[in-house]
Design a protein around this motif. Structure first.
Motif, PDB file in Angstrom:
ATOM      1  N   ARG A 193      48.812   1.272  18.156  1.00  4.76           N
ATOM      2  CA  ARG A 193      49.948   1.216  19.076  1.00  4.76           C
ATOM      3  C   ARG A 193      51.280   1.055  18.354  1.00  4.76           C
ATOM      4  O   ARG A 193      52.338   1.232  18.955  1.00  4.76           O
ATOM      5  N   THR A 194      51.234   0.720  17.073  1.00  5.95           N
ATOM      6  CA  THR A 194      52.463   0.554  16.309  1.00  5.95           C
ATOM      7  C   THR A 194      53.321   1.820  16.388  1.00  5.95           C
ATOM      8  O   THR A 194      52.851   2.913  16.072  1.00  5.95           O
ATOM      9  N   GLY A 195      54.546   1.655  16.824  1.00  6.74           N
ATOM     10  CA  GLY A 195      55.469   2.786  16.935  1.00  6.74           C
ATOM     11  C   GLY A 195      55.384   3.533  18.247  1.00  6.74           C
ATOM     12  O   GLY A 195      56.233   4.387  18.532  1.00  6.74           O
ATOM     13  N   GLU A 196      54.386   3.230  19.093  1.00  3.74           N
ATOM     14  CA  GLU A 196      54.255   3.917  20.382  1.00  3.74           C
ATOM     15  C   GLU A 196      55.276   3.363  21.372  1.00  3.74           C
ATOM     16  O   GLU A 196      55.708   2.223  21.287  1.00  3.74           O
ATOM     17  N   ARG A 197      55.610   4.196  22.337  1.00  2.00           N
ATOM     18  CA  ARG A 197      56.480   3.743  23.421  1.00  2.00           C
ATOM     19  C   ARG A 197      55.811   2.631  24.197  1.00  2.00           C
ATOM     20  O   ARG A 197      54.626   2.692  24.504  1.00  2.00           O
ATOM     21  N   ALA A 198      56.573   1.614  24.527  1.00  4.21           N
ATOM     22  CA  ALA A 198      56.041   0.480  25.283  1.00  4.21           C
ATOM     23  C   ALA A 198      56.322   0.600  26.776  1.00  4.21           C
ATOM     24  O   ALA A 198      55.837  -0.191  27.570  1.00  4.21           O
TER      25      ALA A 198
END
Length: 205
Positions: free
Chosen positions: A199-204
């Motif tokens: 999930r690192t760098g993914e849109r939250a």
């Protein structure tokens, strides 16, 4: 604004999918309270989580309002009066009920966990009986909801203020997940599981 309203149920579910925190508005002992809480949902209801000691979750039997809002950016106009916010929001009204059925309680907690961190329900230890007894879950139907979405530009570009020569436009807000930070007490060699690390760098939102 009326023009920001949406009636398609898909828009409601899109807002719920993008948000992470709901605000529960309820009257307790004659006083209004608005409490942030995590949530999960399915096609029929939203589940709200808290402790059995939480006064805000004693509102079963009376109407409440649950709001989920996602901030998408600022609208910066030539005049302060025309400034605004781009957002997606859902307001859900109804009378919640406490979830007491053991199967539904686990169902709601799974949805809540998977909404916040997909894959975590199967990775972490499930709740014990003692933990379930200390957990309060409310279920609120999605039958009555108001959805609004603002995705506009400044509205003064064709008015007198256009002659001021000032910059105007949007300032987007983009939230992304950072790198997992291990618990200081975590023994060496235990890496973040793939469903968290990726999930690192993914849109939250």
């Amino acid at each position: 604004m009326k023009e920001n309203g949406r009636s398609d149920p898909a828009d409601l579910f899109a807002v719920l999918a993008a948000g992470l925190v709901a605000h529960l508005g309820v009257v307790v002992d004659g006083h209004p309270m608005v409490v942030p809480t995590v949530y999960g949902y399915d096609t029929e209801r939203i589940f709200l989580h808290g402790s059995v000691a939480s006064r805000s979750l004693t509102g079963a039997g009376q109407e409440v309002c649950v709001t989920v809002t996602v901030l998408d950016g600022l609208i910066l106009a030539r005049s302060v009066f025309e400034h605004g916010v781009n957002y997606r929001s859902a307001m859900i009204y109804g009378i919640p009920r406490p979830v007491t059925d053991p199967d539904e309680l686990l169902h709601g907690l799974r949805l809540l966990t998977e909404h916040a961190a997909p894959g975590q329900w199967d990775y972490a230890r499930r709740p014990s009986r003692k933990e379930l007894a200390a957990t309060r879950l409310l279920a609120l139907p999605l039958a009555e909801a108001s959805v609004k979405i603002s995705d506009g530009d400044p509205s003064d570009g064709d008015g007198p203020d256009a002659a001021l020569g000032l910059w105007a436009g949007r300032l987007p807000v983009v939230s992304t997940w950072g790198s997992p930070a291990p618990d200081p007490l975590l023994p060496p060699g235990i890496e973040a599981p793939p469903h968290i690390a990726r999930r690192t760098g993914e849109r939250a939102n």
